[in-house]
Scaffold this active site. Structure first.
Site, PDB file in Angstrom:
ATOM      1  N   HIS A  52     -13.454  23.146 -88.328  1.00 18.21           N
ATOM      2  CA  HIS A  52     -13.275  24.337 -89.001  1.00 18.21           C
ATOM      3  C   HIS A  52     -14.041  24.630 -89.968  1.00 18.21           C
ATOM      4  O   HIS A  52     -14.024  23.462 -91.228  1.00 18.21           O
ATOM      5  CB  HIS A  52     -11.683  24.442 -89.189  1.00 18.21           C
ATOM      6  N   PHE A 244       5.614  21.600 -86.958  1.00 17.63           N
ATOM      7  CA  PHE A 244       5.914  22.063 -88.229  1.00 17.63           C
ATOM      8  C   PHE A 244       6.975  23.819 -87.922  1.00 17.63           C
ATOM      9  O   PHE A 244       5.869  24.371 -88.110  1.00 17.63           O
ATOM     10  CB  PHE A 244       4.370  22.575 -89.020  1.00 17.63           C
ATOM     11  N   ASP A 246       7.803  27.073 -88.666  1.00 18.86           N
ATOM     12  CA  ASP A 246       7.594  27.922 -89.288  1.00 18.86           C
ATOM     13  C   ASP A 246       8.528  29.517 -88.605  1.00 18.86           C
ATOM     14  O   ASP A 246       9.155  29.629 -88.386  1.00 18.86           O
ATOM     15  CB  ASP A 246       6.138  28.235 -89.709  1.00 18.86           C
ATOM     16  N   ASP A 322       0.839  22.072 -82.169  1.00 21.60           N
ATOM     17  CA  ASP A 322       1.912  23.019 -83.105  1.00 21.60           C
ATOM     18  C   ASP A 322       0.071  23.414 -83.248  1.00 21.60           C
ATOM     19  O   ASP A 322       0.511  25.235 -83.949  1.00 21.60           O
ATOM     20  CB  ASP A 322       1.852  21.942 -84.298  1.00 21.60           C
ATOM     21  N   ASP A 327      -2.594  28.587 -83.419  1.00 20.68           N
ATOM     22  CA  ASP A 327      -4.070  28.770 -82.900  1.00 20.68           C
ATOM     23  C   ASP A 327      -3.713  30.217 -81.917  1.00 20.68           C
ATOM     24  O   ASP A 327      -4.887  31.043 -81.759  1.00 20.68           O
ATOM     25  CB  ASP A 327      -5.357  27.802 -81.897  1.00 20.68           C
TER      26      ASP A 327
END
Length: 349
Positions: A52, A244, A246, A322, A327
């Site tokens: 990236h 993770f 969120d 994740d 994404d």
């Protein structure tokens, strides 16, 4: 009060005592097929982190301190209000706006990855570093971000000679040791809550301290990803790291039917009201997300062993799952807007 549980065990206990949502294993099995397609098409690949444009490579001498700085600031990029102007840097929003802002500061000669600098950073300096593309918006929670930088900067200088790499090296290649070290030494990473539930006898009310450790686990996961599981990023127990938790990945899990919310919870989310960090609804959404992705990991690996034996089951873990789910949300943002997501003002995610 019982010893607080690590994220995987926390997710399992939360789902076992859930009031506001349900987990659907048939949908997880179907999602496992989609994940395997993603592995074959290299949507899911450890190489994707460093490829990236905003991420450093393992050869970058600032990589580890860059990752530590980014994950210290990696929380709450949205602004309450449907009409609020989004914070943007170089056309990026959210997490990638943060990456773009830090990279811009480095190009401008600001020593931003040095804890000697950010342990004493002022609000005005951070506002300038995180300045938006437009004058009508700012990065949210600037004061909290300054506090976090001061806290972690002081600890790095006092305990680790200003290098997060030294912290990693004390953990002997153990992801769990590093996770525990992070949440012990740096309180702003200590993402925990108290779950009230029935005791083992089914009657006596009890409380258990549960954990999500979103940013702390991302920190471990980013080191692992950046170094491709080798050298400084080699952890013998990387599989103990979960997804993770969120507020966006749960939206994807609901979209795929792996999670469903009760009518009561769905109505609450559609009202677009802020949920308090640590409230029951928030705990359940985050805990169930961890639980679902752990099940998904298990199902994917089982299919790889029995049906797709040409693919190494070790090529997938909760970190990469994740990344894939997160994404997916970004690529299909408009498509997923029909599902409300919970909103919480917090330094933890």
């Amino acid at each position: 009060m019982a010893t607080q549980l690590l994220p995987a065990a926390s997710g399992e206990l939360i789902v076992k005592n859930a009031r506001y949502l349900s987990v659907h294993e048939e949908a997880i099995d179907k999602l496992a097929d989609r994940v395997i397609r993603g592995i074959k098409e290299k949507e899911i690949n450890i190489e994707n982190f460093s490829q990236h444009e905003h991420h450093p490579s393992a050869k970058d001498p600032q990589a580890v301190n860059w990752i530590f700085l980014i994950d210290t600031l990696n929380f709450c990029f949205w602004t309450p209000g449907a009409d609020a102007t989004k914070w943007k840097v170089d056309g990026q929003t959210g997490y990638f706006a943060l990456c773009a802002a830090i990279n811009r500061a480095m190009r401008e000669g600001i020593d931003i990855t040095n804890p000697a600098y950010y342990s004493k950073i002022t609000q005005e300096q951070l506002e300038s570093i995180l300045r938006s593309d437009t004058d009508d918006t700012k990065a949210p929670l600037i004061d909290s971000r300054v506090e976090c930088l001061h806290e972690v900067g002081r600890v790095l200088l006092e305990k680790y000679d200003g290098k997060f790499e030294n912290c990693i090296r004390t953990c002997d290649g153990s992801a769990i040791k590093l996770l525990q070290r992070i949440v012990e030494d740096f309180p702003c990473f200590r993402d925990e809550a108290v779950l009230k539930h029935e005791g083992d006898d089914g009657a006596t009310p009890t409380e258990t301290r549960v954990s999500f450790y979103k940013r702390a686990q991302i920190l471990v996961g980013d080191v692992w990803s950046c170094f491709r599981g080798e050298g400084l990023g080699r952890f013998e127990d990387i599989d103990a790291i979960t997804m993770f938790a969120d507020y966006r990945v749960p939206q994807v899990l609901v979209h795929f039917g792996t999670l469903s919310y009760s009518d009561e919870l769905m109505a609450l989310l559609r009202e677009d009201k802020l949920l308090a960090n640590g409230c029951r609804e928030e705990i359940e959404i985050r805990g169930a997300s961890i639980y679902v992705v752990e099940l998904l990991k298990t199902m994917v690996r089982k299919k790889l062993l029995t049906i797709h034996s040409d693919i190494d089951p070790k090529c997938v873990n909760a970190i990469l799952l994740d990344h894939f789910l997160w994404d997916y949300r970004r690529k299909h943002a408009a498509e997923l807007e029909y599902i409300p997501f919970h909103k919480t003002i917090s330094v933890y995610y």
